[in-house]
Design a protein around this motif. Structure first.
Motif, PDB file in Angstrom:
ATOM      1  N   LYS A 137       0.831  -1.198   0.000  1.00  0.00           N
ATOM      2  CA  LYS A 137       0.000   0.000   0.000  1.00  0.00           C
ATOM      3  C   LYS A 137       0.868   1.251   0.000  1.00  0.00           C
ATOM      4  CE  LYS A 137      -3.802   2.206   2.509  1.00  0.00           C
ATOM      5  NZ  LYS A 137      -4.682   2.132   3.715  1.00  0.00           N
ATOM      6  N   GLY A 138       0.521   2.203  -0.867  1.00  0.00           N
ATOM      7  CA  GLY A 138       1.248   3.462  -0.941  1.00  0.00           C
ATOM      8  C   GLY A 138       2.418   3.461  -1.896  1.00  0.00           C
ATOM      9  N   THR A 139       2.746   2.294  -2.477  1.00  0.00           N
ATOM     10  CA  THR A 139       3.875   2.232  -3.405  1.00  0.00           C
ATOM     11  C   THR A 139       3.484   2.705  -4.796  1.00  0.00           C
ATOM     12  OG1 THR A 139       4.794   0.369  -2.167  1.00  0.00           O
ATOM     13  CG2 THR A 139       5.648   0.724  -4.380  1.00  0.00           C
ATOM     14  N   ASN A 140       2.301   2.299  -5.241  1.00  0.00           N
ATOM     15  CA  ASN A 140       1.814   2.651  -6.575  1.00  0.00           C
ATOM     16  C   ASN A 140       0.343   3.027  -6.489  1.00  0.00           C
ATOM     17  OD1 ASN A 140       3.682   0.044  -6.767  1.00  0.00           O
ATOM     18  ND2 ASN A 140       4.163   1.359  -8.511  1.00  0.00           N
ATOM     19  N   PRO A 141      -0.135   3.872  -7.392  1.00  0.00           N
ATOM     20  CA  PRO A 141      -1.574   4.124  -7.453  1.00  0.00           C
ATOM     21  C   PRO A 141      -2.300   2.904  -8.012  1.00  0.00           C
ATOM     22  CG  PRO A 141      -0.455   5.274  -9.226  1.00  0.00           C
ATOM     23  CD  PRO A 141       0.616   4.665  -8.369  1.00  0.00           C
ATOM     24  N   ASP A 142      -3.589   2.890  -7.844  1.00  0.00           N
ATOM     25  CA  ASP A 142      -4.426   1.847  -8.433  1.00  0.00           C
ATOM     26  C   ASP A 142      -4.060   0.460  -7.920  1.00  0.00           C
ATOM     27  OD1 ASP A 142      -6.441   0.818 -10.002  1.00  0.00           O
ATOM     28  OD2 ASP A 142      -5.188   0.637 -11.788  1.00  0.00           O
ATOM     29  N   LEU A 143      -3.733   0.361  -6.634  1.00  0.00           N
ATOM     30  CA  LEU A 143      -3.553  -0.940  -5.997  1.00  0.00           C
ATOM     31  C   LEU A 143      -4.837  -1.277  -5.241  1.00  0.00           C
ATOM     32  CD1 LEU A 143       0.095  -0.726  -4.575  1.00  0.00           C
ATOM     33  CD2 LEU A 143      -0.683  -1.857  -6.665  1.00  0.00           C
ATOM     34  N   PRO A 144      -5.131  -2.528  -4.928  1.00  0.00           N
ATOM     35  CA  PRO A 144      -4.244  -3.687  -5.035  1.00  0.00           C
ATOM     36  C   PRO A 144      -4.185  -4.255  -6.452  1.00  0.00           C
ATOM     37  CG  PRO A 144      -6.342  -4.376  -4.140  1.00  0.00           C
ATOM     38  CD  PRO A 144      -6.406  -2.875  -4.264  1.00  0.00           C
ATOM     39  N   ARG A 145      -3.095  -4.993  -6.709  1.00  0.00           N
ATOM     40  CA  ARG A 145      -3.002  -5.736  -7.955  1.00  0.00           C
ATOM     41  C   ARG A 145      -3.919  -6.951  -7.898  1.00  0.00           C
ATOM     42  NH1 ARG A 145       2.414  -4.603  -6.653  1.00  0.00           N
ATOM     43  NH2 ARG A 145       3.318  -3.014  -8.025  1.00  0.00           N
ATOM     44  N   SER A 146      -4.338  -7.354  -9.071  1.00  0.00           N
ATOM     45  CA  SER A 146      -5.195  -8.531  -9.182  1.00  0.00           C
ATOM     46  C   SER A 146      -4.394  -9.697  -9.748  1.00  0.00           C
ATOM     47  CB  SER A 146      -6.379  -8.227 -10.105  1.00  0.00           C
ATOM     48  OG  SER A 146      -7.031  -9.416 -10.492  1.00  0.00           O
ATOM     49  N   PRO A 147      -4.642 -10.925  -9.277  1.00  0.00           N
ATOM     50  CA  PRO A 147      -3.959 -12.085  -9.869  1.00  0.00           C
ATOM     51  C   PRO A 147      -4.175 -12.202 -11.374  1.00  0.00           C
ATOM     52  CG  PRO A 147      -5.035 -12.702  -7.818  1.00  0.00           C
ATOM     53  CD  PRO A 147      -5.487 -11.303  -8.131  1.00  0.00           C
ATOM     54  N   SER A 148      -5.283 -11.662 -11.868  1.00  0.00           N
ATOM     55  CA  SER A 148      -5.565 -11.749 -13.306  1.00  0.00           C
ATOM     56  C   SER A 148      -4.596 -10.907 -14.137  1.00  0.00           C
ATOM     57  CB  SER A 148      -7.002 -11.310 -13.593  1.00  0.00           C
ATOM     58  OG  SER A 148      -7.190  -9.943 -13.239  1.00  0.00           O
ATOM     59  N   GLU A 149      -3.858  -9.988 -13.493  1.00  0.00           N
ATOM     60  CA  GLU A 149      -2.881  -9.177 -14.227  1.00  0.00           C
ATOM     61  C   GLU A 149      -1.671  -9.997 -14.663  1.00  0.00           C
ATOM     62  OE1 GLU A 149      -1.709  -5.659 -12.129  1.00  0.00           O
ATOM     63  OE2 GLU A 149      -3.733  -5.248 -11.399  1.00  0.00           O
ATOM     64  N   ILE A 150      -1.404 -11.090 -13.974  1.00  0.00           N
ATOM     65  CA  ILE A 150      -0.208 -11.881 -14.250  1.00  0.00           C
ATOM     66  C   ILE A 150      -0.526 -12.933 -15.303  1.00  0.00           C
ATOM     67  CG2 ILE A 150       1.526 -13.424 -13.279  1.00  0.00           C
ATOM     68  CD1 ILE A 150       1.166 -12.012 -10.630  1.00  0.00           C
ATOM     69  N   ARG A 151       0.275 -12.927 -16.360  1.00  0.00           N
ATOM     70  CA  ARG A 151       0.097 -13.884 -17.452  1.00  0.00           C
ATOM     71  C   ARG A 151       1.401 -14.632 -17.688  1.00  0.00           C
ATOM     72  NH1 ARG A 151      -3.042  -9.828 -21.577  1.00  0.00           N
ATOM     73  NH2 ARG A 151      -1.603  -8.335 -20.628  1.00  0.00           N
ATOM     74  N   ARG A 152       1.284 -15.924 -17.910  1.00  0.00           N
ATOM     75  CA  ARG A 152       2.449 -16.780 -18.131  1.00  0.00           C
ATOM     76  C   ARG A 152       2.269 -17.524 -19.446  1.00  0.00           C
ATOM     77  NH1 ARG A 152       4.771 -17.044 -12.974  1.00  0.00           N
ATOM     78  NH2 ARG A 152       3.288 -16.491 -11.312  1.00  0.00           N
ATOM     79  N   ALA A 153       3.344 -17.648 -20.184  1.00  0.00           N
ATOM     80  CA  ALA A 153       3.258 -18.355 -21.464  1.00  0.00           C
ATOM     81  C   ALA A 153       4.606 -18.938 -21.832  1.00  0.00           C
ATOM     82  CB  ALA A 153       2.779 -17.408 -22.565  1.00  0.00           C
ATOM     83  N   LYS A 154       4.573 -20.130 -22.419  1.00  0.00           N
ATOM     84  CA  LYS A 154       5.770 -20.760 -22.964  1.00  0.00           C
ATOM     85  C   LYS A 154       5.763 -20.616 -24.479  1.00  0.00           C
ATOM     86  CE  LYS A 154       6.416 -24.107 -19.244  1.00  0.00           C
ATOM     87  NZ  LYS A 154       6.601 -25.540 -18.882  1.00  0.00           N
ATOM     88  N   ALA A 155       6.940 -20.576 -25.050  1.00  0.00           N
ATOM     89  CA  ALA A 155       7.061 -20.379 -26.492  1.00  0.00           C
ATOM     90  C   ALA A 155       6.605 -21.620 -27.244  1.00  0.00           C
ATOM     91  CB  ALA A 155       8.497 -20.042 -26.854  1.00  0.00           C
ATOM     92  N   THR A 156       5.850 -21.390 -28.309  1.00  0.00           N
ATOM     93  CA  THR A 156       5.531 -22.422 -29.291  1.00  0.00           C
ATOM     94  C   THR A 156       5.964 -21.900 -30.653  1.00  0.00           C
ATOM     95  OG1 THR A 156       3.292 -21.563 -29.634  1.00  0.00           O
ATOM     96  CG2 THR A 156       3.574 -23.264 -27.941  1.00  0.00           C
TER      97      THR A 156
END
Length: 737
Positions: A136-155
């Motif tokens: 809290k207080g580090t960035n505006p528009d917090l909290p972050r949501s888990p949906s913001e994180i995306r993971r992908a492997k190369a194909t």
């Protein structure tokens, strides 16, 4: 038909049978590509008498490394890998501007428009896009949501490959790479004269506000009785894993010294490592988070590569007293909010490399060969220069006072000594002690600071007690003097600007920018803007460009640090740092960039080298602590220093000629194959450059460059050189008029 044309035609026609386009391929001595039973075979001359071979294949759209082999002279080939699959994985989050940036912009009453926020968020330091929910207080528009994180492997869906000769290197590119929100190509590069093989994903995203990290490597190494992975741990002891355990579910992180893992096969070795500096984004500490990995996939095969962590970790606090321990433990925890990752602005081609080094030798010999590229992670001494670093918040006076003795050896001291540093300009009183005290507390703390620096300086190692005072001049700034100077950040109504005291001698009390500038003039000190246009200096030095202190010769310029990291840029801190440097010199007289660390506690088991850039200052010798340090400050004020990441170095440089007909001469040496050199100039309004490709120059070499230029209309010029791994060195601007 001449022999050269016939060879090129035969290579082109046969390799096209493997769906490879060779229109930009030119066979040269020591660097060849040709069709082979397993695919496209590339052979090249390496270091010493080594010869290298790599065979690339495309299996139903999947690029493969069919074979990696090495031999000495014309001996037998040793295969160090066969049927290997390139592996990449990206983890991304959302880039946010930090409250640390917004605070000075609000104080300057800047209009925080969407356009300004969009521009400045890419310079964020205090951001941790993978930290859920966020501090809290580090960035505006917090909290972050888990949906913001995306993971992908190369194909891959590669229809073929393209082969291109670029100077003394060969690039083999496979289109059709997809990796979640990123898309682009896979590329391998080999370099004549070295055993290096570079594998990289080159990809872009059109998504907004993307911050990301990547892991990369090769999958499919065979396991037999001679196979093992070796590395040196943080204590420099050799470790090995022989794959006798069960299969791994996830990659096993290795906290390896020098960021290096080695696959040993019994017949040869393959070293795996990231680029020395450009792989690393700015942090407040240099704790080794483990940058290489292995993964036993089954009883017959394993994978290995490089990685970035997802989160910061806490450093070891110190403190004899509960008060100091609790303060440092709190700061250690606070660092978790700072792990910014890389920037990926929409449409920019991000390069995500991993390096391999093929060797016919065992692990220790291979390690020595790889570490030659970074001079054993030590800054090489250069005749006529001494190596200086600046801006470190180690809370030295607090630690000595807490321990009750100035003979306590701080943990950061052997770190600097091992790196080859000669001059360390420290920055106490930043989150420690009592910087705003009018005198009774601060002056005593300053004395401990000065006495500690005196006690731990040496014949060839000087600790200069500098400071980041952030008092009256605007934004954050670093200040150094040619001797210890007692002063306070505040001036009470009854205090004079300068007073003589029995215990501390001359003491300054500073209450305004005019006071601070006058102190600098009287003591011949220097000041420069710390982390310009980011952190607590967002909006600076732009906001003070017309003020007396900025126009003064006491204001040296601004600091240089690899922040932010955008893997589409060819230079370290390309936009922010060099934008500031060039703007300052167009605005006024000579201003320079001073390499800084801006980091906190250090320990010998940290990985400090990749996070540090240094200044090579023209000095005959290092002054002793009780001598005059003016030679250091005079050389810096004259611009007689260059900045280097360590792998590219100037032996000498000068401007020859008079009038409009000038020539910039620079004798350089380097380790990684060179990429380009450039002459940059400004006319007081605009900045331009001449970029000279240097890809024909091999590794571990030197060259004297001569770049003629017309001085007409040019206010200043500077010179820089950058290698193929993103390392570089640059001179300070020289004003012509």
């Amino acid at each position: 038909m001449n022999k050269f044309f016939l060879l090129a035609l035969l290579a082109s026609s046969t390799v096209r049978g493997q769906n490879c386009d060779l229109q930009e391929y030119k066979p040269i001595d020591g660097l060849r590509a040709e069709s082979a039973a397993g695919g496209l075979r590339v052979t090249w001359q390496g270091e010493r008498d080594h010869q290298l071979r790599a065979v690339f294949d495309n299996r139903n759209g999947q690029p493969m490394v069919h074979e990696l082999a090495v031999r000495k002279a014309n001996g037998d080939w040793s295969v160090v890998g066969r049927d290997l699959k390139p592996e990449f994985e990206v983890t991304s989050g959302r880039r946010r501007i930090s409250e640390q940036q917004l605070a000075p912009m609000r104080q300057l009453k800047l209009a925080l428009t969407p356009e300004l926020i969009e521009k400045e968020k890419w310079n964020a330091f205090w951001d941790a896009p993978l930290d859920i929910p966020g501090a809290k207080g580090t960035n505006p528009d917090l909290p972050r949501s888990p949906s913001e994180i995306r993971r992908a492997k190369a194909t891959y869906q590669a229809a073929g490959c393209q082969v291109k000769t670029d100077g003394a290197r060969l690039e083999i590119s496979f289109p059709g790479l997809s990796m979640g929100i990123f898309a682009g190509q896979l590329r391998f590069t080999v370099y004549k004269g070295t055993n290096l093989l570079r594998q990289e994903a080159i990809a872009k995203t059109d998504e907004p506000s993307v911050a990301y990290k990547y892991n990369a490597g090769l999958q499919g190494f065979a396991i037999d009785n001679a196979t093992r992975v070796t590395w040196q741990d943080v204590a420099r002891a050799w470790q090995a894993y022989e794959f006798g355990g069960v299969a791994n579910t996830d990659p096993v992180t290795l906290r390896a010294r020098n960021r290096l893992a080695i696959v040993e096969t019994g017949a040869g070795s393959l070293a795996i490592f990231p680029p020395p500096h450009k792989f690393f984004f700015a942090r407040e500490i240099e704790l080794n988070l483990g940058y290489v990995w292995y993964r036993k996939d089954d009883d017959n095969s394993f994978s290995a590569g490089v990685r970035q962590a997802e989160h910061e970790e806490e450093y070891r606090p110190y403190g004899v007293s509960d008060a100091v321990w609790n303060r440092r433990a709190s700061q250690s925890r606070h660092n978790l909010g700072n792990f910014a990752l890389y920037n990926a602005p929409p449409g920019t081609w991000q390069r995500m490399p991993v390096y391999y080094y093929l060797s016919p030798e065992d692990g220790p010999a291979t390690q020595r060969a790889v570490l030659a590229f970074t001079h054993d992670d030590r800054y090489k001494p250069m005749p006529g220069y001494r190596i200086a670093v600046s801006h470190f918040h180690t809370h030295f006076n607090e630690q000595l006072s807490d321990a009750g003795t100035i003979d306590l050896q701080p943990t950061w001291l052997p770190v600097f000594r091992a790196l080859g540093i000669n001059v360390a300009m420290m920055s106490d009183f930043h989150g420690d002690a009592h910087p705003s005290d009018p005198g009774p507390l601060r002056l005593g703390e300053q004395k401990v600071y000065f006495d500690g620096c005196r006690r731990h300086s040496d014949r060839s190692f000087l600790i200069m007690p500098g400071e980041e005072p952030d008092a009256t001049l605007g934004g954050h700034y670093t200040m150094v003097f040619p001797r210890p100077v007692f002063w306070t950040h505040v001036r009470q109504p009854e205090q004079s600007f300068r007073e003589q005291t029995q215990r501390y001698g001359n003491v300054y009390h500073v209450g305004s920018p005019a006071d601070e500038l006058e102190m600098l003039r009287q003591e011949q000190g220097l000041v420069w803007q710390a982390h310009p246009r980011t952190k607590g200096s967002s909006g600076y030095p732009d906001a003070v460009r017309e003020m007396d202190h900025f126009r003064s010769d006491r204001f040296l310029g601004a600091s240089y640090q690899s922040l932010p990291v955008d893997q589409s840029e060819r230079r370290l801190c390309e936009s922010r740092c060099f934008g500031v440097l060039d703007d300052m010199n167009n605005w006024t007289g000579a201003k320079y960039l001073i390499a800084e660390g801006d980091t906190y506690m250090k320990y010998p088991d940290d990985e400090t080298y990749p996070h540090l850039i240094v200044n090579y200052v023209k000095l005959d010798r290092v002054p002793r602590f009780d001598e005059d340090w003016s030679p250091i400050l005079r050389a810096m004020r004259a611009g007689d220093f260059f900045v280097s990441s360590g792998e590219v170095l100037f032996r000498n440089y000068a401007i020859e000629g008079t009038g409009p007909h000038r020539t910039f001469t620079a004798e350089l040496e380097w380790t990684f194959p060179l990429e380009f050199v450039e002459l940059v100039w400004g006319d007081g309004n605009m900045t331009n450059r001449q970029v000279i490709p240097a890809t024909e120059l091999g590794p571990f070499a030197s060259h004297r460059f001569r770049v003629p230029f017309d001085a007409s209309g040019k206010k200043w010029v500077r010179f820089a050189a950058w290698d193929s791994a993103g390392n570089g060195a640059f001179t300070q601007p020289v004003h012509l008029q």
